[in-house]
Design a protein around this motif. Sequence first.
Motif, PDB file in Angstrom:
ATOM      1  N   ASP A   1      -0.299  -4.093   6.278  1.00 26.73           N
ATOM      2  CA  ASP A   1      -1.038  -3.334   7.161  1.00 26.73           C
ATOM      3  C   ASP A   1      -2.453  -3.696   6.853  1.00 26.73           C
ATOM      4  O   ASP A   1      -3.029  -3.621   5.702  1.00 26.73           O
TER       5      ASP A   1
ATOM      6  N   HIS B   1       0.856  -1.244   0.019  1.00 25.51           N
ATOM      7  CA  HIS B   1       0.102   0.106   0.017  1.00 25.51           C
ATOM      8  C   HIS B   1       0.815   1.196  -0.098  1.00 25.51           C
ATOM      9  O   HIS B   1       2.069   1.094   0.314  1.00 25.51           O
TER      10      HIS B   1
ATOM     11  N   HIS C   1       6.008   1.923   3.884  1.00 19.29           N
ATOM     12  CA  HIS C   1       5.991   0.610   2.964  1.00 19.29           C
ATOM     13  C   HIS C   1       6.452   1.016   1.478  1.00 19.29           C
ATOM     14  O   HIS C   1       6.887   0.073   0.672  1.00 19.29           O
TER      15      HIS C   1
ATOM     16  N   HIS D   1       1.391   4.041   1.858  1.00 22.95           N
ATOM     17  CA  HIS D   1       1.895   4.666   3.256  1.00 22.95           C
ATOM     18  C   HIS D   1       3.495   4.622   3.335  1.00 22.95           C
ATOM     19  O   HIS D   1       4.027   3.730   2.665  1.00 22.95           O
TER      20      HIS D   1
ATOM     21  N   HIS E   1      -7.783  -1.520   5.819  1.00 24.54           N
ATOM     22  CA  HIS E   1      -6.577  -0.617   6.045  1.00 24.54           C
ATOM     23  C   HIS E   1      -6.742   1.024   5.488  1.00 24.54           C
ATOM     24  O   HIS E   1      -7.408   1.956   6.115  1.00 24.54           O
TER      25      HIS E   1
HETATM   26 ZN   LIG Z   1      -0.285   1.792   6.535  1.00 26.53          ZN
END
Ligand SMILES: [Zn+2]
Length: 435
Positions: A181, A75, A80, A77, A160
């Motif tokens: 996540d 994802h 990551h 974020h 998430h």
């Molecule tokens: Zn995350």
Amino acid sequence: MVLYTPGHTSTYPDEPVERGLRAFFLGGGDEVGNVGCILEDSTGTRLLIDYGLAPTRPPKYPAECPKVDHAIITHSHIDHIGMAPWLVGHLGTRLHASPLTAALSEVMWRDTYKVSKIEGYPLAWDKRDLGEALQAWTTHQIGDWFEIGAWKCRFHRAGHIPGAVMIEIETPELRILWTGDMDTRASPNTLGALPVECDILFLEGTYGNRIHPPRIEEEQRFVKKVLEVVDRGGTALIPAFASGRGQDILRILRREAPALEAHYHGMGTRVTQIWMEHPESIREPKQLAKTWRWCRRVSGKSDRRKALDANVIVSTSGMLDGGPAVWYANRLRHHRANAILLTGYQAEGSGGRLLLDEGKLRIFGNITPIDLEVEQFSLSNHGGQNELLSFARACAPRHVVIFHADQDGREALSTQFAGEIKVHLPSNRVEILLE
Ligand SMILES: [Zn+2]
């Protein structure tokens, strides 16, 4: 300085894997965030999952990645995705993700680059790497099988945030699930994750030692507090992350209290536009579009001043480490009717943590007392202990590897699984072998 010497500073084992699966965490093995993990088996198939950086001051980076042809990014974020340009620029790695994650990458990377320049921190990749990384994406829809070497992979919804995926991997010997996540609970903008049967479960454990209050009750407690602040003539400042939390907050407020005048300010404006171009990844996408028209987006300086008279300001950064939220806090702190409402975990060393612990904020370099009501709400989009346990049991694995957790989180989960599932608590840069 954190700069790698590609091919020289990697401590990844040289020996081939004889049987089963090797997992080697470059980061995120025994900490929250900063994720990167190499998986490899006896077929010689090697895959990197995630390559992020922790946006602390100074940032934390995962260990140098060995040569790898394919990486899957779960994802968007920054903990990551943040280091992925380095992979492309130095190793020529192909990047795989959901279409929404790939579409969001440019905003995330450009912001990381900008912040590193402003803050004066080194970044291991440059603008040329970023440009190449944008060309390196192969995207996959949820549920579609694709091949990485001798393995078959497919994505599942992770909850998430919109676009976040779990990865199911079929090797000739084993079935693996990597959660990234995740949350099994629905949030305003995404539905929750569903279990997938597997032999080896890589489970995130961010909230492994915490029991979340029922989500709907926490949302109502939050809205009630906002209305209380507004009734006494104040403005509620709500610091929130650009991708996920900010949009959730706005949807909750419009649903429960549409008469409020809410302003939004931050990088989430661009993020939300990209979300709306991917309605298949959004829960009730029309409601998001309506919410986006309902709130007022702040762009220029005069908008900022107008926002100071609003009922609610939702703004970045989520932990009050810079961003417009700090500018607003500085203006709002002079009137006791105002309040700052935090909507999630505030990391050690963050502005939000200082505010909670000492009633102070770092504003333009000065530690400044903030004499306002401050309240914290638990509106996280990570599963808590109950969600993680029932999810893991439904996946029925033989092994569970708990990562993306602090010591308390992983010990709490480990105790619960004892005698039932074989638990592994990885350390960064130490291989684990699973059969
Ligand atoms: Zn995350």
